[in-house]
Design a protein around this motif. Sequence first.
Motif, mmCIF file in Angstrom:
data_model
loop_
_atom_site.group_PDB
_atom_site.id
_atom_site.type_symbol
_atom_site.label_atom_id
_atom_site.label_comp_id
_atom_site.label_asym_id
_atom_site.label_seq_id
_atom_site.Cartn_x
_atom_site.Cartn_y
_atom_site.Cartn_z
ATOM 1 N N VAL A 1 -13.381 2.068 -1.883
ATOM 2 C CA VAL A 1 -11.974 2.159 -2.239
ATOM 3 C C VAL A 1 -11.293 0.940 -1.659
ATOM 4 O O VAL A 1 -11.345 0.719 -0.451
ATOM 5 C CB VAL A 1 -11.348 3.454 -1.657
ATOM 6 C CG1 VAL A 1 -9.890 3.530 -2.003
ATOM 7 C CG2 VAL A 1 -12.090 4.677 -2.172
ATOM 8 N N THR B 1 -6.150 -2.264 4.670
ATOM 9 C CA THR B 1 -5.616 -1.613 5.860
ATOM 10 C C THR B 1 -5.901 -2.413 7.125
ATOM 11 O O THR B 1 -5.775 -1.901 8.222
ATOM 12 C CB THR B 1 -6.225 -0.211 6.019
ATOM 13 O OG1 THR B 1 -7.644 -0.345 6.074
ATOM 14 C CG2 THR B 1 -5.833 0.701 4.893
ATOM 15 N N GLU C 1 -5.529 8.965 -0.447
ATOM 16 C CA GLU C 1 -6.751 9.034 -1.250
ATOM 17 C C GLU C 1 -7.922 8.357 -0.538
ATOM 18 O O GLU C 1 -9.037 8.868 -0.554
ATOM 19 C CB GLU C 1 -6.512 8.395 -2.617
ATOM 20 C CG GLU C 1 -5.633 9.228 -3.519
ATOM 21 C CD GLU C 1 -5.204 8.491 -4.780
ATOM 22 O OE1 GLU C 1 -5.639 7.339 -4.986
ATOM 23 O OE2 GLU C 1 -4.427 9.079 -5.545
ATOM 24 N N ALA C 2 -7.664 7.228 0.104
ATOM 25 C CA ALA C 2 -8.724 6.543 0.857
ATOM 26 C C ALA C 2 -9.190 7.410 2.017
ATOM 27 O O ALA C 2 -10.389 7.540 2.267
ATOM 28 C CB ALA C 2 -8.219 5.193 1.367
ATOM 29 N N VAL D 1 0.856 -1.185 0.000
ATOM 30 C CA VAL D 1 0.000 0.000 0.000
ATOM 31 C C VAL D 1 0.892 1.235 0.000
ATOM 32 O O VAL D 1 1.756 1.381 0.858
ATOM 33 C CB VAL D 1 -0.917 0.022 1.251
ATOM 34 C CG1 VAL D 1 -1.759 1.287 1.286
ATOM 35 C CG2 VAL D 1 -1.796 -1.210 1.266
ATOM 36 N N SER D 2 0.673 2.103 -0.967
ATOM 37 C CA SER D 2 1.474 3.327 -1.029
ATOM 38 C C SER D 2 0.875 4.398 -0.143
ATOM 39 O O SER D 2 -0.305 4.367 0.212
ATOM 40 C CB SER D 2 1.552 3.843 -2.467
ATOM 41 O OG SER D 2 0.309 4.401 -2.850
ATOM 42 N N GLU D 3 1.688 5.382 0.193
ATOM 43 C CA GLU D 3 1.220 6.520 0.981
ATOM 44 C C GLU D 3 0.128 7.269 0.228
ATOM 45 O O GLU D 3 -0.847 7.725 0.812
ATOM 46 C CB GLU D 3 2.405 7.441 1.278
ATOM 47 C CG GLU D 3 2.104 8.543 2.255
ATOM 48 C CD GLU D 3 3.346 9.327 2.649
ATOM 49 O OE1 GLU D 3 3.206 10.539 2.863
ATOM 50 O OE2 GLU D 3 4.440 8.745 2.751
ATOM 51 N N GLN D 4 0.259 7.370 -1.090
ATOM 52 C CA GLN D 4 -0.746 8.058 -1.911
ATOM 53 C C GLN D 4 -2.094 7.329 -1.847
ATOM 54 O O GLN D 4 -3.137 7.960 -1.722
ATOM 55 C CB GLN D 4 -0.263 8.172 -3.363
ATOM 56 C CG GLN D 4 -1.249 8.864 -4.290
ATOM 57 C CD GLN D 4 -1.489 10.315 -3.921
ATOM 58 O OE1 GLN D 4 -0.610 10.984 -3.409
ATOM 59 N NE2 GLN D 4 -2.683 10.811 -4.174
ATOM 60 N N GLU D 5 -2.076 5.994 -1.923
ATOM 61 C CA GLU D 5 -3.321 5.228 -1.833
ATOM 62 C C GLU D 5 -4.001 5.440 -0.480
ATOM 63 O O GLU D 5 -5.214 5.609 -0.407
ATOM 64 C CB GLU D 5 -3.045 3.739 -2.034
ATOM 65 C CG GLU D 5 -2.676 3.360 -3.448
ATOM 66 C CD GLU D 5 -2.216 1.919 -3.545
ATOM 67 O OE1 GLU D 5 -2.737 1.215 -4.425
ATOM 68 O OE2 GLU D 5 -1.362 1.503 -2.750
ATOM 69 N N LEU D 6 -3.205 5.460 0.579
ATOM 70 C CA LEU D 6 -3.754 5.678 1.904
ATOM 71 C C LEU D 6 -4.350 7.081 2.014
ATOM 72 O O LEU D 6 -5.435 7.272 2.554
ATOM 73 C CB LEU D 6 -2.676 5.473 2.964
ATOM 74 C CG LEU D 6 -3.131 5.567 4.408
ATOM 75 C CD1 LEU D 6 -4.149 4.476 4.713
ATOM 76 C CD2 LEU D 6 -1.951 5.458 5.348
ATOM 77 N N THR E 1 -11.357 10.193 0.698
ATOM 78 C CA THR E 1 -12.670 9.678 0.283
ATOM 79 C C THR E 1 -13.568 9.483 1.495
ATOM 80 O O THR E 1 -14.730 9.882 1.485
ATOM 81 C CB THR E 1 -12.506 8.349 -0.483
ATOM 82 O OG1 THR E 1 -11.706 8.591 -1.643
ATOM 83 C CG2 THR E 1 -13.851 7.782 -0.896
ATOM 84 N N VAL F 1 -8.446 -0.583 -0.303
ATOM 85 C CA VAL F 1 -7.121 -0.391 0.277
ATOM 86 C C VAL F 1 -7.016 -1.353 1.453
ATOM 87 O O VAL F 1 -7.767 -1.251 2.409
ATOM 88 C CB VAL F 1 -6.920 1.064 0.768
ATOM 89 C CG1 VAL F 1 -5.559 1.222 1.411
ATOM 90 C CG2 VAL F 1 -7.087 2.038 -0.373
#
Length: 168
Positions: A158, A162, A124-125, A117-122, A128, A160
């Motif tokens: 989304v 987590t 964006e989630a 999981v990238s920092e950007q994906e986290l 949202t 992700v």
Amino acid sequence: NDFVARFPLAQQAADYYRRAHDANPLDDGLLVHQALAYDLMGRQVEAFLLYTQAISNQPHNGYFHYMLGMHFWRRGMLEMAAQTFAQGAHAAHGREENQREYQALNEAMAKMKKLGVSEQELREASDTVLRIKVEQQRQAAAGQSGDDTAPVLKIVPVAVPTDDITLP
């Protein structure tokens, strides 16, 4: 929803802290508390500016670094959070809190890397989820006023992973 219940209270708190700081401009702790209220309302830019103003006025106050680090962490900006906690770990006050969060953040980042999981994906989630909560609050307010033209909430999930990540 806890967020929806706290939103009006956070707005009220931000106003009180702003007025209190206007009356006592040397108390930078009031800036930090106002920033936290802004965080709860999703006013991220204003929160960031207040945190940095407080740190600029009192760079050796570890509590202020800690609060800014938590601001970054909640936004999924983990590298910035880690840097802020590291700075706070060297401050005269709040050293232990910053060291604890710095260690926890490094563990969370290691889990994210392991899960891919990238920092950007986290981030964006997180954005949202915040938009969904704000829209729900608006709809609840419109429903209480008898407004039948309130927009219908459309939630787009989304994906992700987590489950193994514990974030504040």
